[in-house]
Write an enzyme that holds these catalytic residues in place. Structure first.
Site, PDB file in Angstrom:
ATOM      1  N   ASP A  13       0.833  -1.204   0.000  1.00  0.00           N
ATOM      2  CA  ASP A  13       0.000   0.000   0.000  1.00  0.00           C
ATOM      3  C   ASP A  13       0.867   1.254   0.000  1.00  0.00           C
ATOM      4  O   ASP A  13       1.697   1.437   0.887  1.00  0.00           O
ATOM      5  CB  ASP A  13      -0.900  -0.010   1.238  1.00  0.00           C
ATOM      6  CG  ASP A  13      -2.092   0.935   1.124  1.00  0.00           C
ATOM      7  OD1 ASP A  13      -1.903   2.068   0.652  1.00  0.00           O
ATOM      8  OD2 ASP A  13      -3.202   0.533   1.509  1.00  0.00           O
ATOM      9  N   CYS A  53      -7.203   4.457  -2.647  1.00  0.00           N
ATOM     10  CA  CYS A  53      -7.155   3.033  -2.381  1.00  0.00           C
ATOM     11  C   CYS A  53      -8.352   2.261  -2.941  1.00  0.00           C
ATOM     12  O   CYS A  53      -8.181   1.296  -3.683  1.00  0.00           O
ATOM     13  CB  CYS A  53      -7.047   2.808  -0.875  1.00  0.00           C
ATOM     14  SG  CYS A  53      -6.851   1.093  -0.403  1.00  0.00           S
ATOM     15  N   ASP A 320      -1.131  -0.605  -4.642  1.00  0.00           N
ATOM     16  CA  ASP A 320      -2.407  -0.045  -5.098  1.00  0.00           C
ATOM     17  C   ASP A 320      -2.211   1.325  -5.737  1.00  0.00           C
ATOM     18  O   ASP A 320      -2.860   1.661  -6.720  1.00  0.00           O
ATOM     19  CB  ASP A 320      -3.437   0.009  -3.965  1.00  0.00           C
ATOM     20  CG  ASP A 320      -2.954   0.762  -2.721  1.00  0.00           C
ATOM     21  OD1 ASP A 320      -1.773   1.138  -2.650  1.00  0.00           O
ATOM     22  OD2 ASP A 320      -3.786   0.951  -1.801  1.00  0.00           O
ATOM     23  N   HIS A 321      -1.282   2.126  -5.190  1.00  0.00           N
ATOM     24  CA  HIS A 321      -1.016   3.469  -5.714  1.00  0.00           C
ATOM     25  C   HIS A 321       0.294   3.956  -5.131  1.00  0.00           C
ATOM     26  O   HIS A 321       0.946   3.247  -4.356  1.00  0.00           O
ATOM     27  CB  HIS A 321      -2.158   4.434  -5.366  1.00  0.00           C
ATOM     28  CG  HIS A 321      -2.546   4.386  -3.917  1.00  0.00           C
ATOM     29  ND1 HIS A 321      -1.715   4.816  -2.901  1.00  0.00           N
ATOM     30  CD2 HIS A 321      -3.666   3.916  -3.306  1.00  0.00           C
ATOM     31  CE1 HIS A 321      -2.313   4.634  -1.749  1.00  0.00           C
ATOM     32  NE2 HIS A 321      -3.489   4.085  -1.956  1.00  0.00           N
TER      33      HIS A 321
END
Length: 510
Positions: A13, A53, A320-321
């Site tokens: 994450d 997210c 995710d990013h």
């Protein structure tokens, strides 16, 4: 007898792409990620197709662009009709296990207004079997701590603060009071090893999620002092935040509104007020959290080695990013900057070692992960899928007609913790942007705000907007057409290959 085929999908994450040693981050110590890069293919030009997210994970796990799945912000529901990776794996005989979270708000038409899942940021996506959930509200992790005999403070989140503190003033090298052996990273790793040791000889799929290096940016010992702030990469920002804010109304809103509190528990002040020393310390802590995750992955990899499963397992590592980390005076994952959208992707295919250690420059997107996994397992992606299998690229074969640009989106409508829509005087459905980006140009199109254009060769940090420059009018027109054509080619198409005929229903081959 058919060879057993396992899949380990590692989803961290807020880990941005330029914090990968294989891509140049030689200040980092990540021996296990380094091993994965040596044995697999590392993708240099990989992006999430949306942030934050919830929307990012919806795209990753459905293979759909934001414009199609429409879970456009954290807290916005995901339509139950969409196929996802968990459901698709069940169709080909796998029982997909999930450790971590997906930040999915359920379809309200399948439940009722009193469903407690509508009081949280997100829950688990339908189709997966949770074997180590973080959600809702991290109850799984806090319950694990209590079961281990750890006495939780009245405010449970204070475990990430230094001993004796109820807040921190900002970036710090002090350790969190929770020891590394009981960190959230340790929790996810224990859940993973418990699951894997229970599978015996049966084939498996595991979504192994880690919360880190997501904030709060406080690391447990010894990871809190593993890196020197002076060794961190230089900041990408102009002389003042006001100069950055002048680039666009949306950027102006965020630079005035992002607080330090979400990143350093109890801190006050605006993120734009952080000086270079504080940002370097924050980056050193972020790097420490990365190395903690890497050490945890080493335990999982060691188990696969010891049990002979490493050579039966497709391993995919991604995030995710990204995270702004003070670049452009921003924190978090927002807007249109590369730091939020460029993420790691490493694929280790045990059936193809020819490309081991290779860096792949082709443009790839998070929507490609679902079709890659299904392709490798002998399945087929849903007709509606916007991504493409990366198996040919991993095997050194670039398919004809591979994408010549990256495409990603961001929806900035009001949510309970941020109200840019209201501040900018827009309607809900006007609060959106999309990006078309290649090696030379980056074009940002807004539904109801001025566009942006950056020359990436001359201005890689994207400080100078050329969209209003008459000399670049033709480039703006060309890339606006690219954006429109891209959206038209990827319009929702679940049933568009069927047609009624005098002979009955006919299914066309795309």
């Amino acid at each position: 007898m058919a060879r057993r085929k396992n899949v380990l999908l590692i989803v961290v994450d807020q880990w941005r792409a330029d914090f990968v040693p294989a891509l140049g981050a030689d200040f980092l110590r990540t021996p296990n990620l380094d091993r994965l890069c040596r044995e697999g293919v590392t993708f240099r030009n990989h992006v999430t197709t949306t942030v934050p997210c919830g929307p990012a994970r919806a795209s990753l796990l459905t293979g759909l662009y934001l414009m199609n799945h429409r879970a456009v912000q954290n807290t916005v529901p995901l339509d139950a009709r969409h196929m996802n990776l968990g459901k698709a794996l069940r169709q080909i005989g796998y029982d997909p296990a999930l450790i971590g979270y997906t930040t999915t708000t359920p379809d309200p038409r399948t439940s009722g207004a009193r469903d407690p899942r509508f009081t949280t940021l997100g829950d688990l996506m339908e189709g997966f079997r949770a074997v180590g959930a973080f959600e809702p509200s991290m109850d799984g992790y806090f319950g694990w701590l209590a079961q281990k005999g750890y006495e939780l403070p009245a405010n449970r989140e204070n475990i990430w603060l230094p001993e004796g503190e109820d807040s921190v003033p900002g970036a710090t090298d002090r350790p969190s009071r929770i020891p590394a052996a009981l960190s959230d990273t340790a929790y996810f790793t224990e859940r993973a090893l418990t699951y894997l040791k229970g599978k015996g000889g049966k084939p498996w799929f595991l979504h192994l999620g880690y919360w880190r290096p997501h904030p709060p940016f406080i690391a447990p010992a010894p990871y809190n002092t593993l890196y020197s702030p002076a060794a961190m990469p230089a900041l990408r920002r102009r002389e003042t935040w006001q100069q950055e804010a002048a680039q666009h109304p949306l950027l102006d809103f965020y630079l005035k509104g992002i607080s330090q509190g979400s990143f350093f528990h109890g801190a006050g002040g605006a993120a734009s007020e952080l000086d270079e020393a504080a940002i370097r310390q924050m980056r050193a802590t972020y790097a420490g959290l990365i190395t903690e995750v890497d050490a945890a992955l080493g335990q999982v990899f060691a188990h696969l080695d010891e049990t002979g499963q490493w050579d039966d397992t497709l391993v995919i590592f991604t995030s995710d990013h990204g995270e702004q980390l003070g670049d452009h005076y921003l924190l978090g994952k927002i807007g249109y900057h590369d730091e939020s959208f460029r993420i790691p992707l490493v694929v280790k295919d045990p059936e193809s070692r020819l490309g081991a250690g290779r860096i792949e420059d082709s443009f790839t997107e998070s929507v490609d992960v679902l079709p890659t996994i299904l392709d490798w397992l002998g399945g087929a992606p849903p007709r509606a899928c916007d991504g493409h299998s990366l198996v040919p690229l991993v095997q050194g074969r670039k398919p004809a007609g591979w994408r010549d640009h990256l495409f990603y989106e961001y929806d900035f409508r009001d949510v309970h913790y941020s109200q840019p829509e209201t501040a900018l005087g827009l309607s809900m459905d006007e609060s959106a942007l999309c990006v078309v980006q290649d090696a030379r140009w980056k074009y940002v199109h807004f539904a109801a705000l001025p566009p942006l254009l950056f020359d990436l060769e001359r201005d890689p940090d994207q400080f100078t907007n050329l969209a209003e420059d008459p000399a670049h009018a033709a480039v703006v027109a060309e890339y606006a057409r690219k954006a429109l054509s891209h959206r038209m080619r990827h319009a929702e198409r679940t049933l568009t290959h069927f047609r009624a005929t005098p002979r009955g229903l006919e299914e066309r081959t795309p």
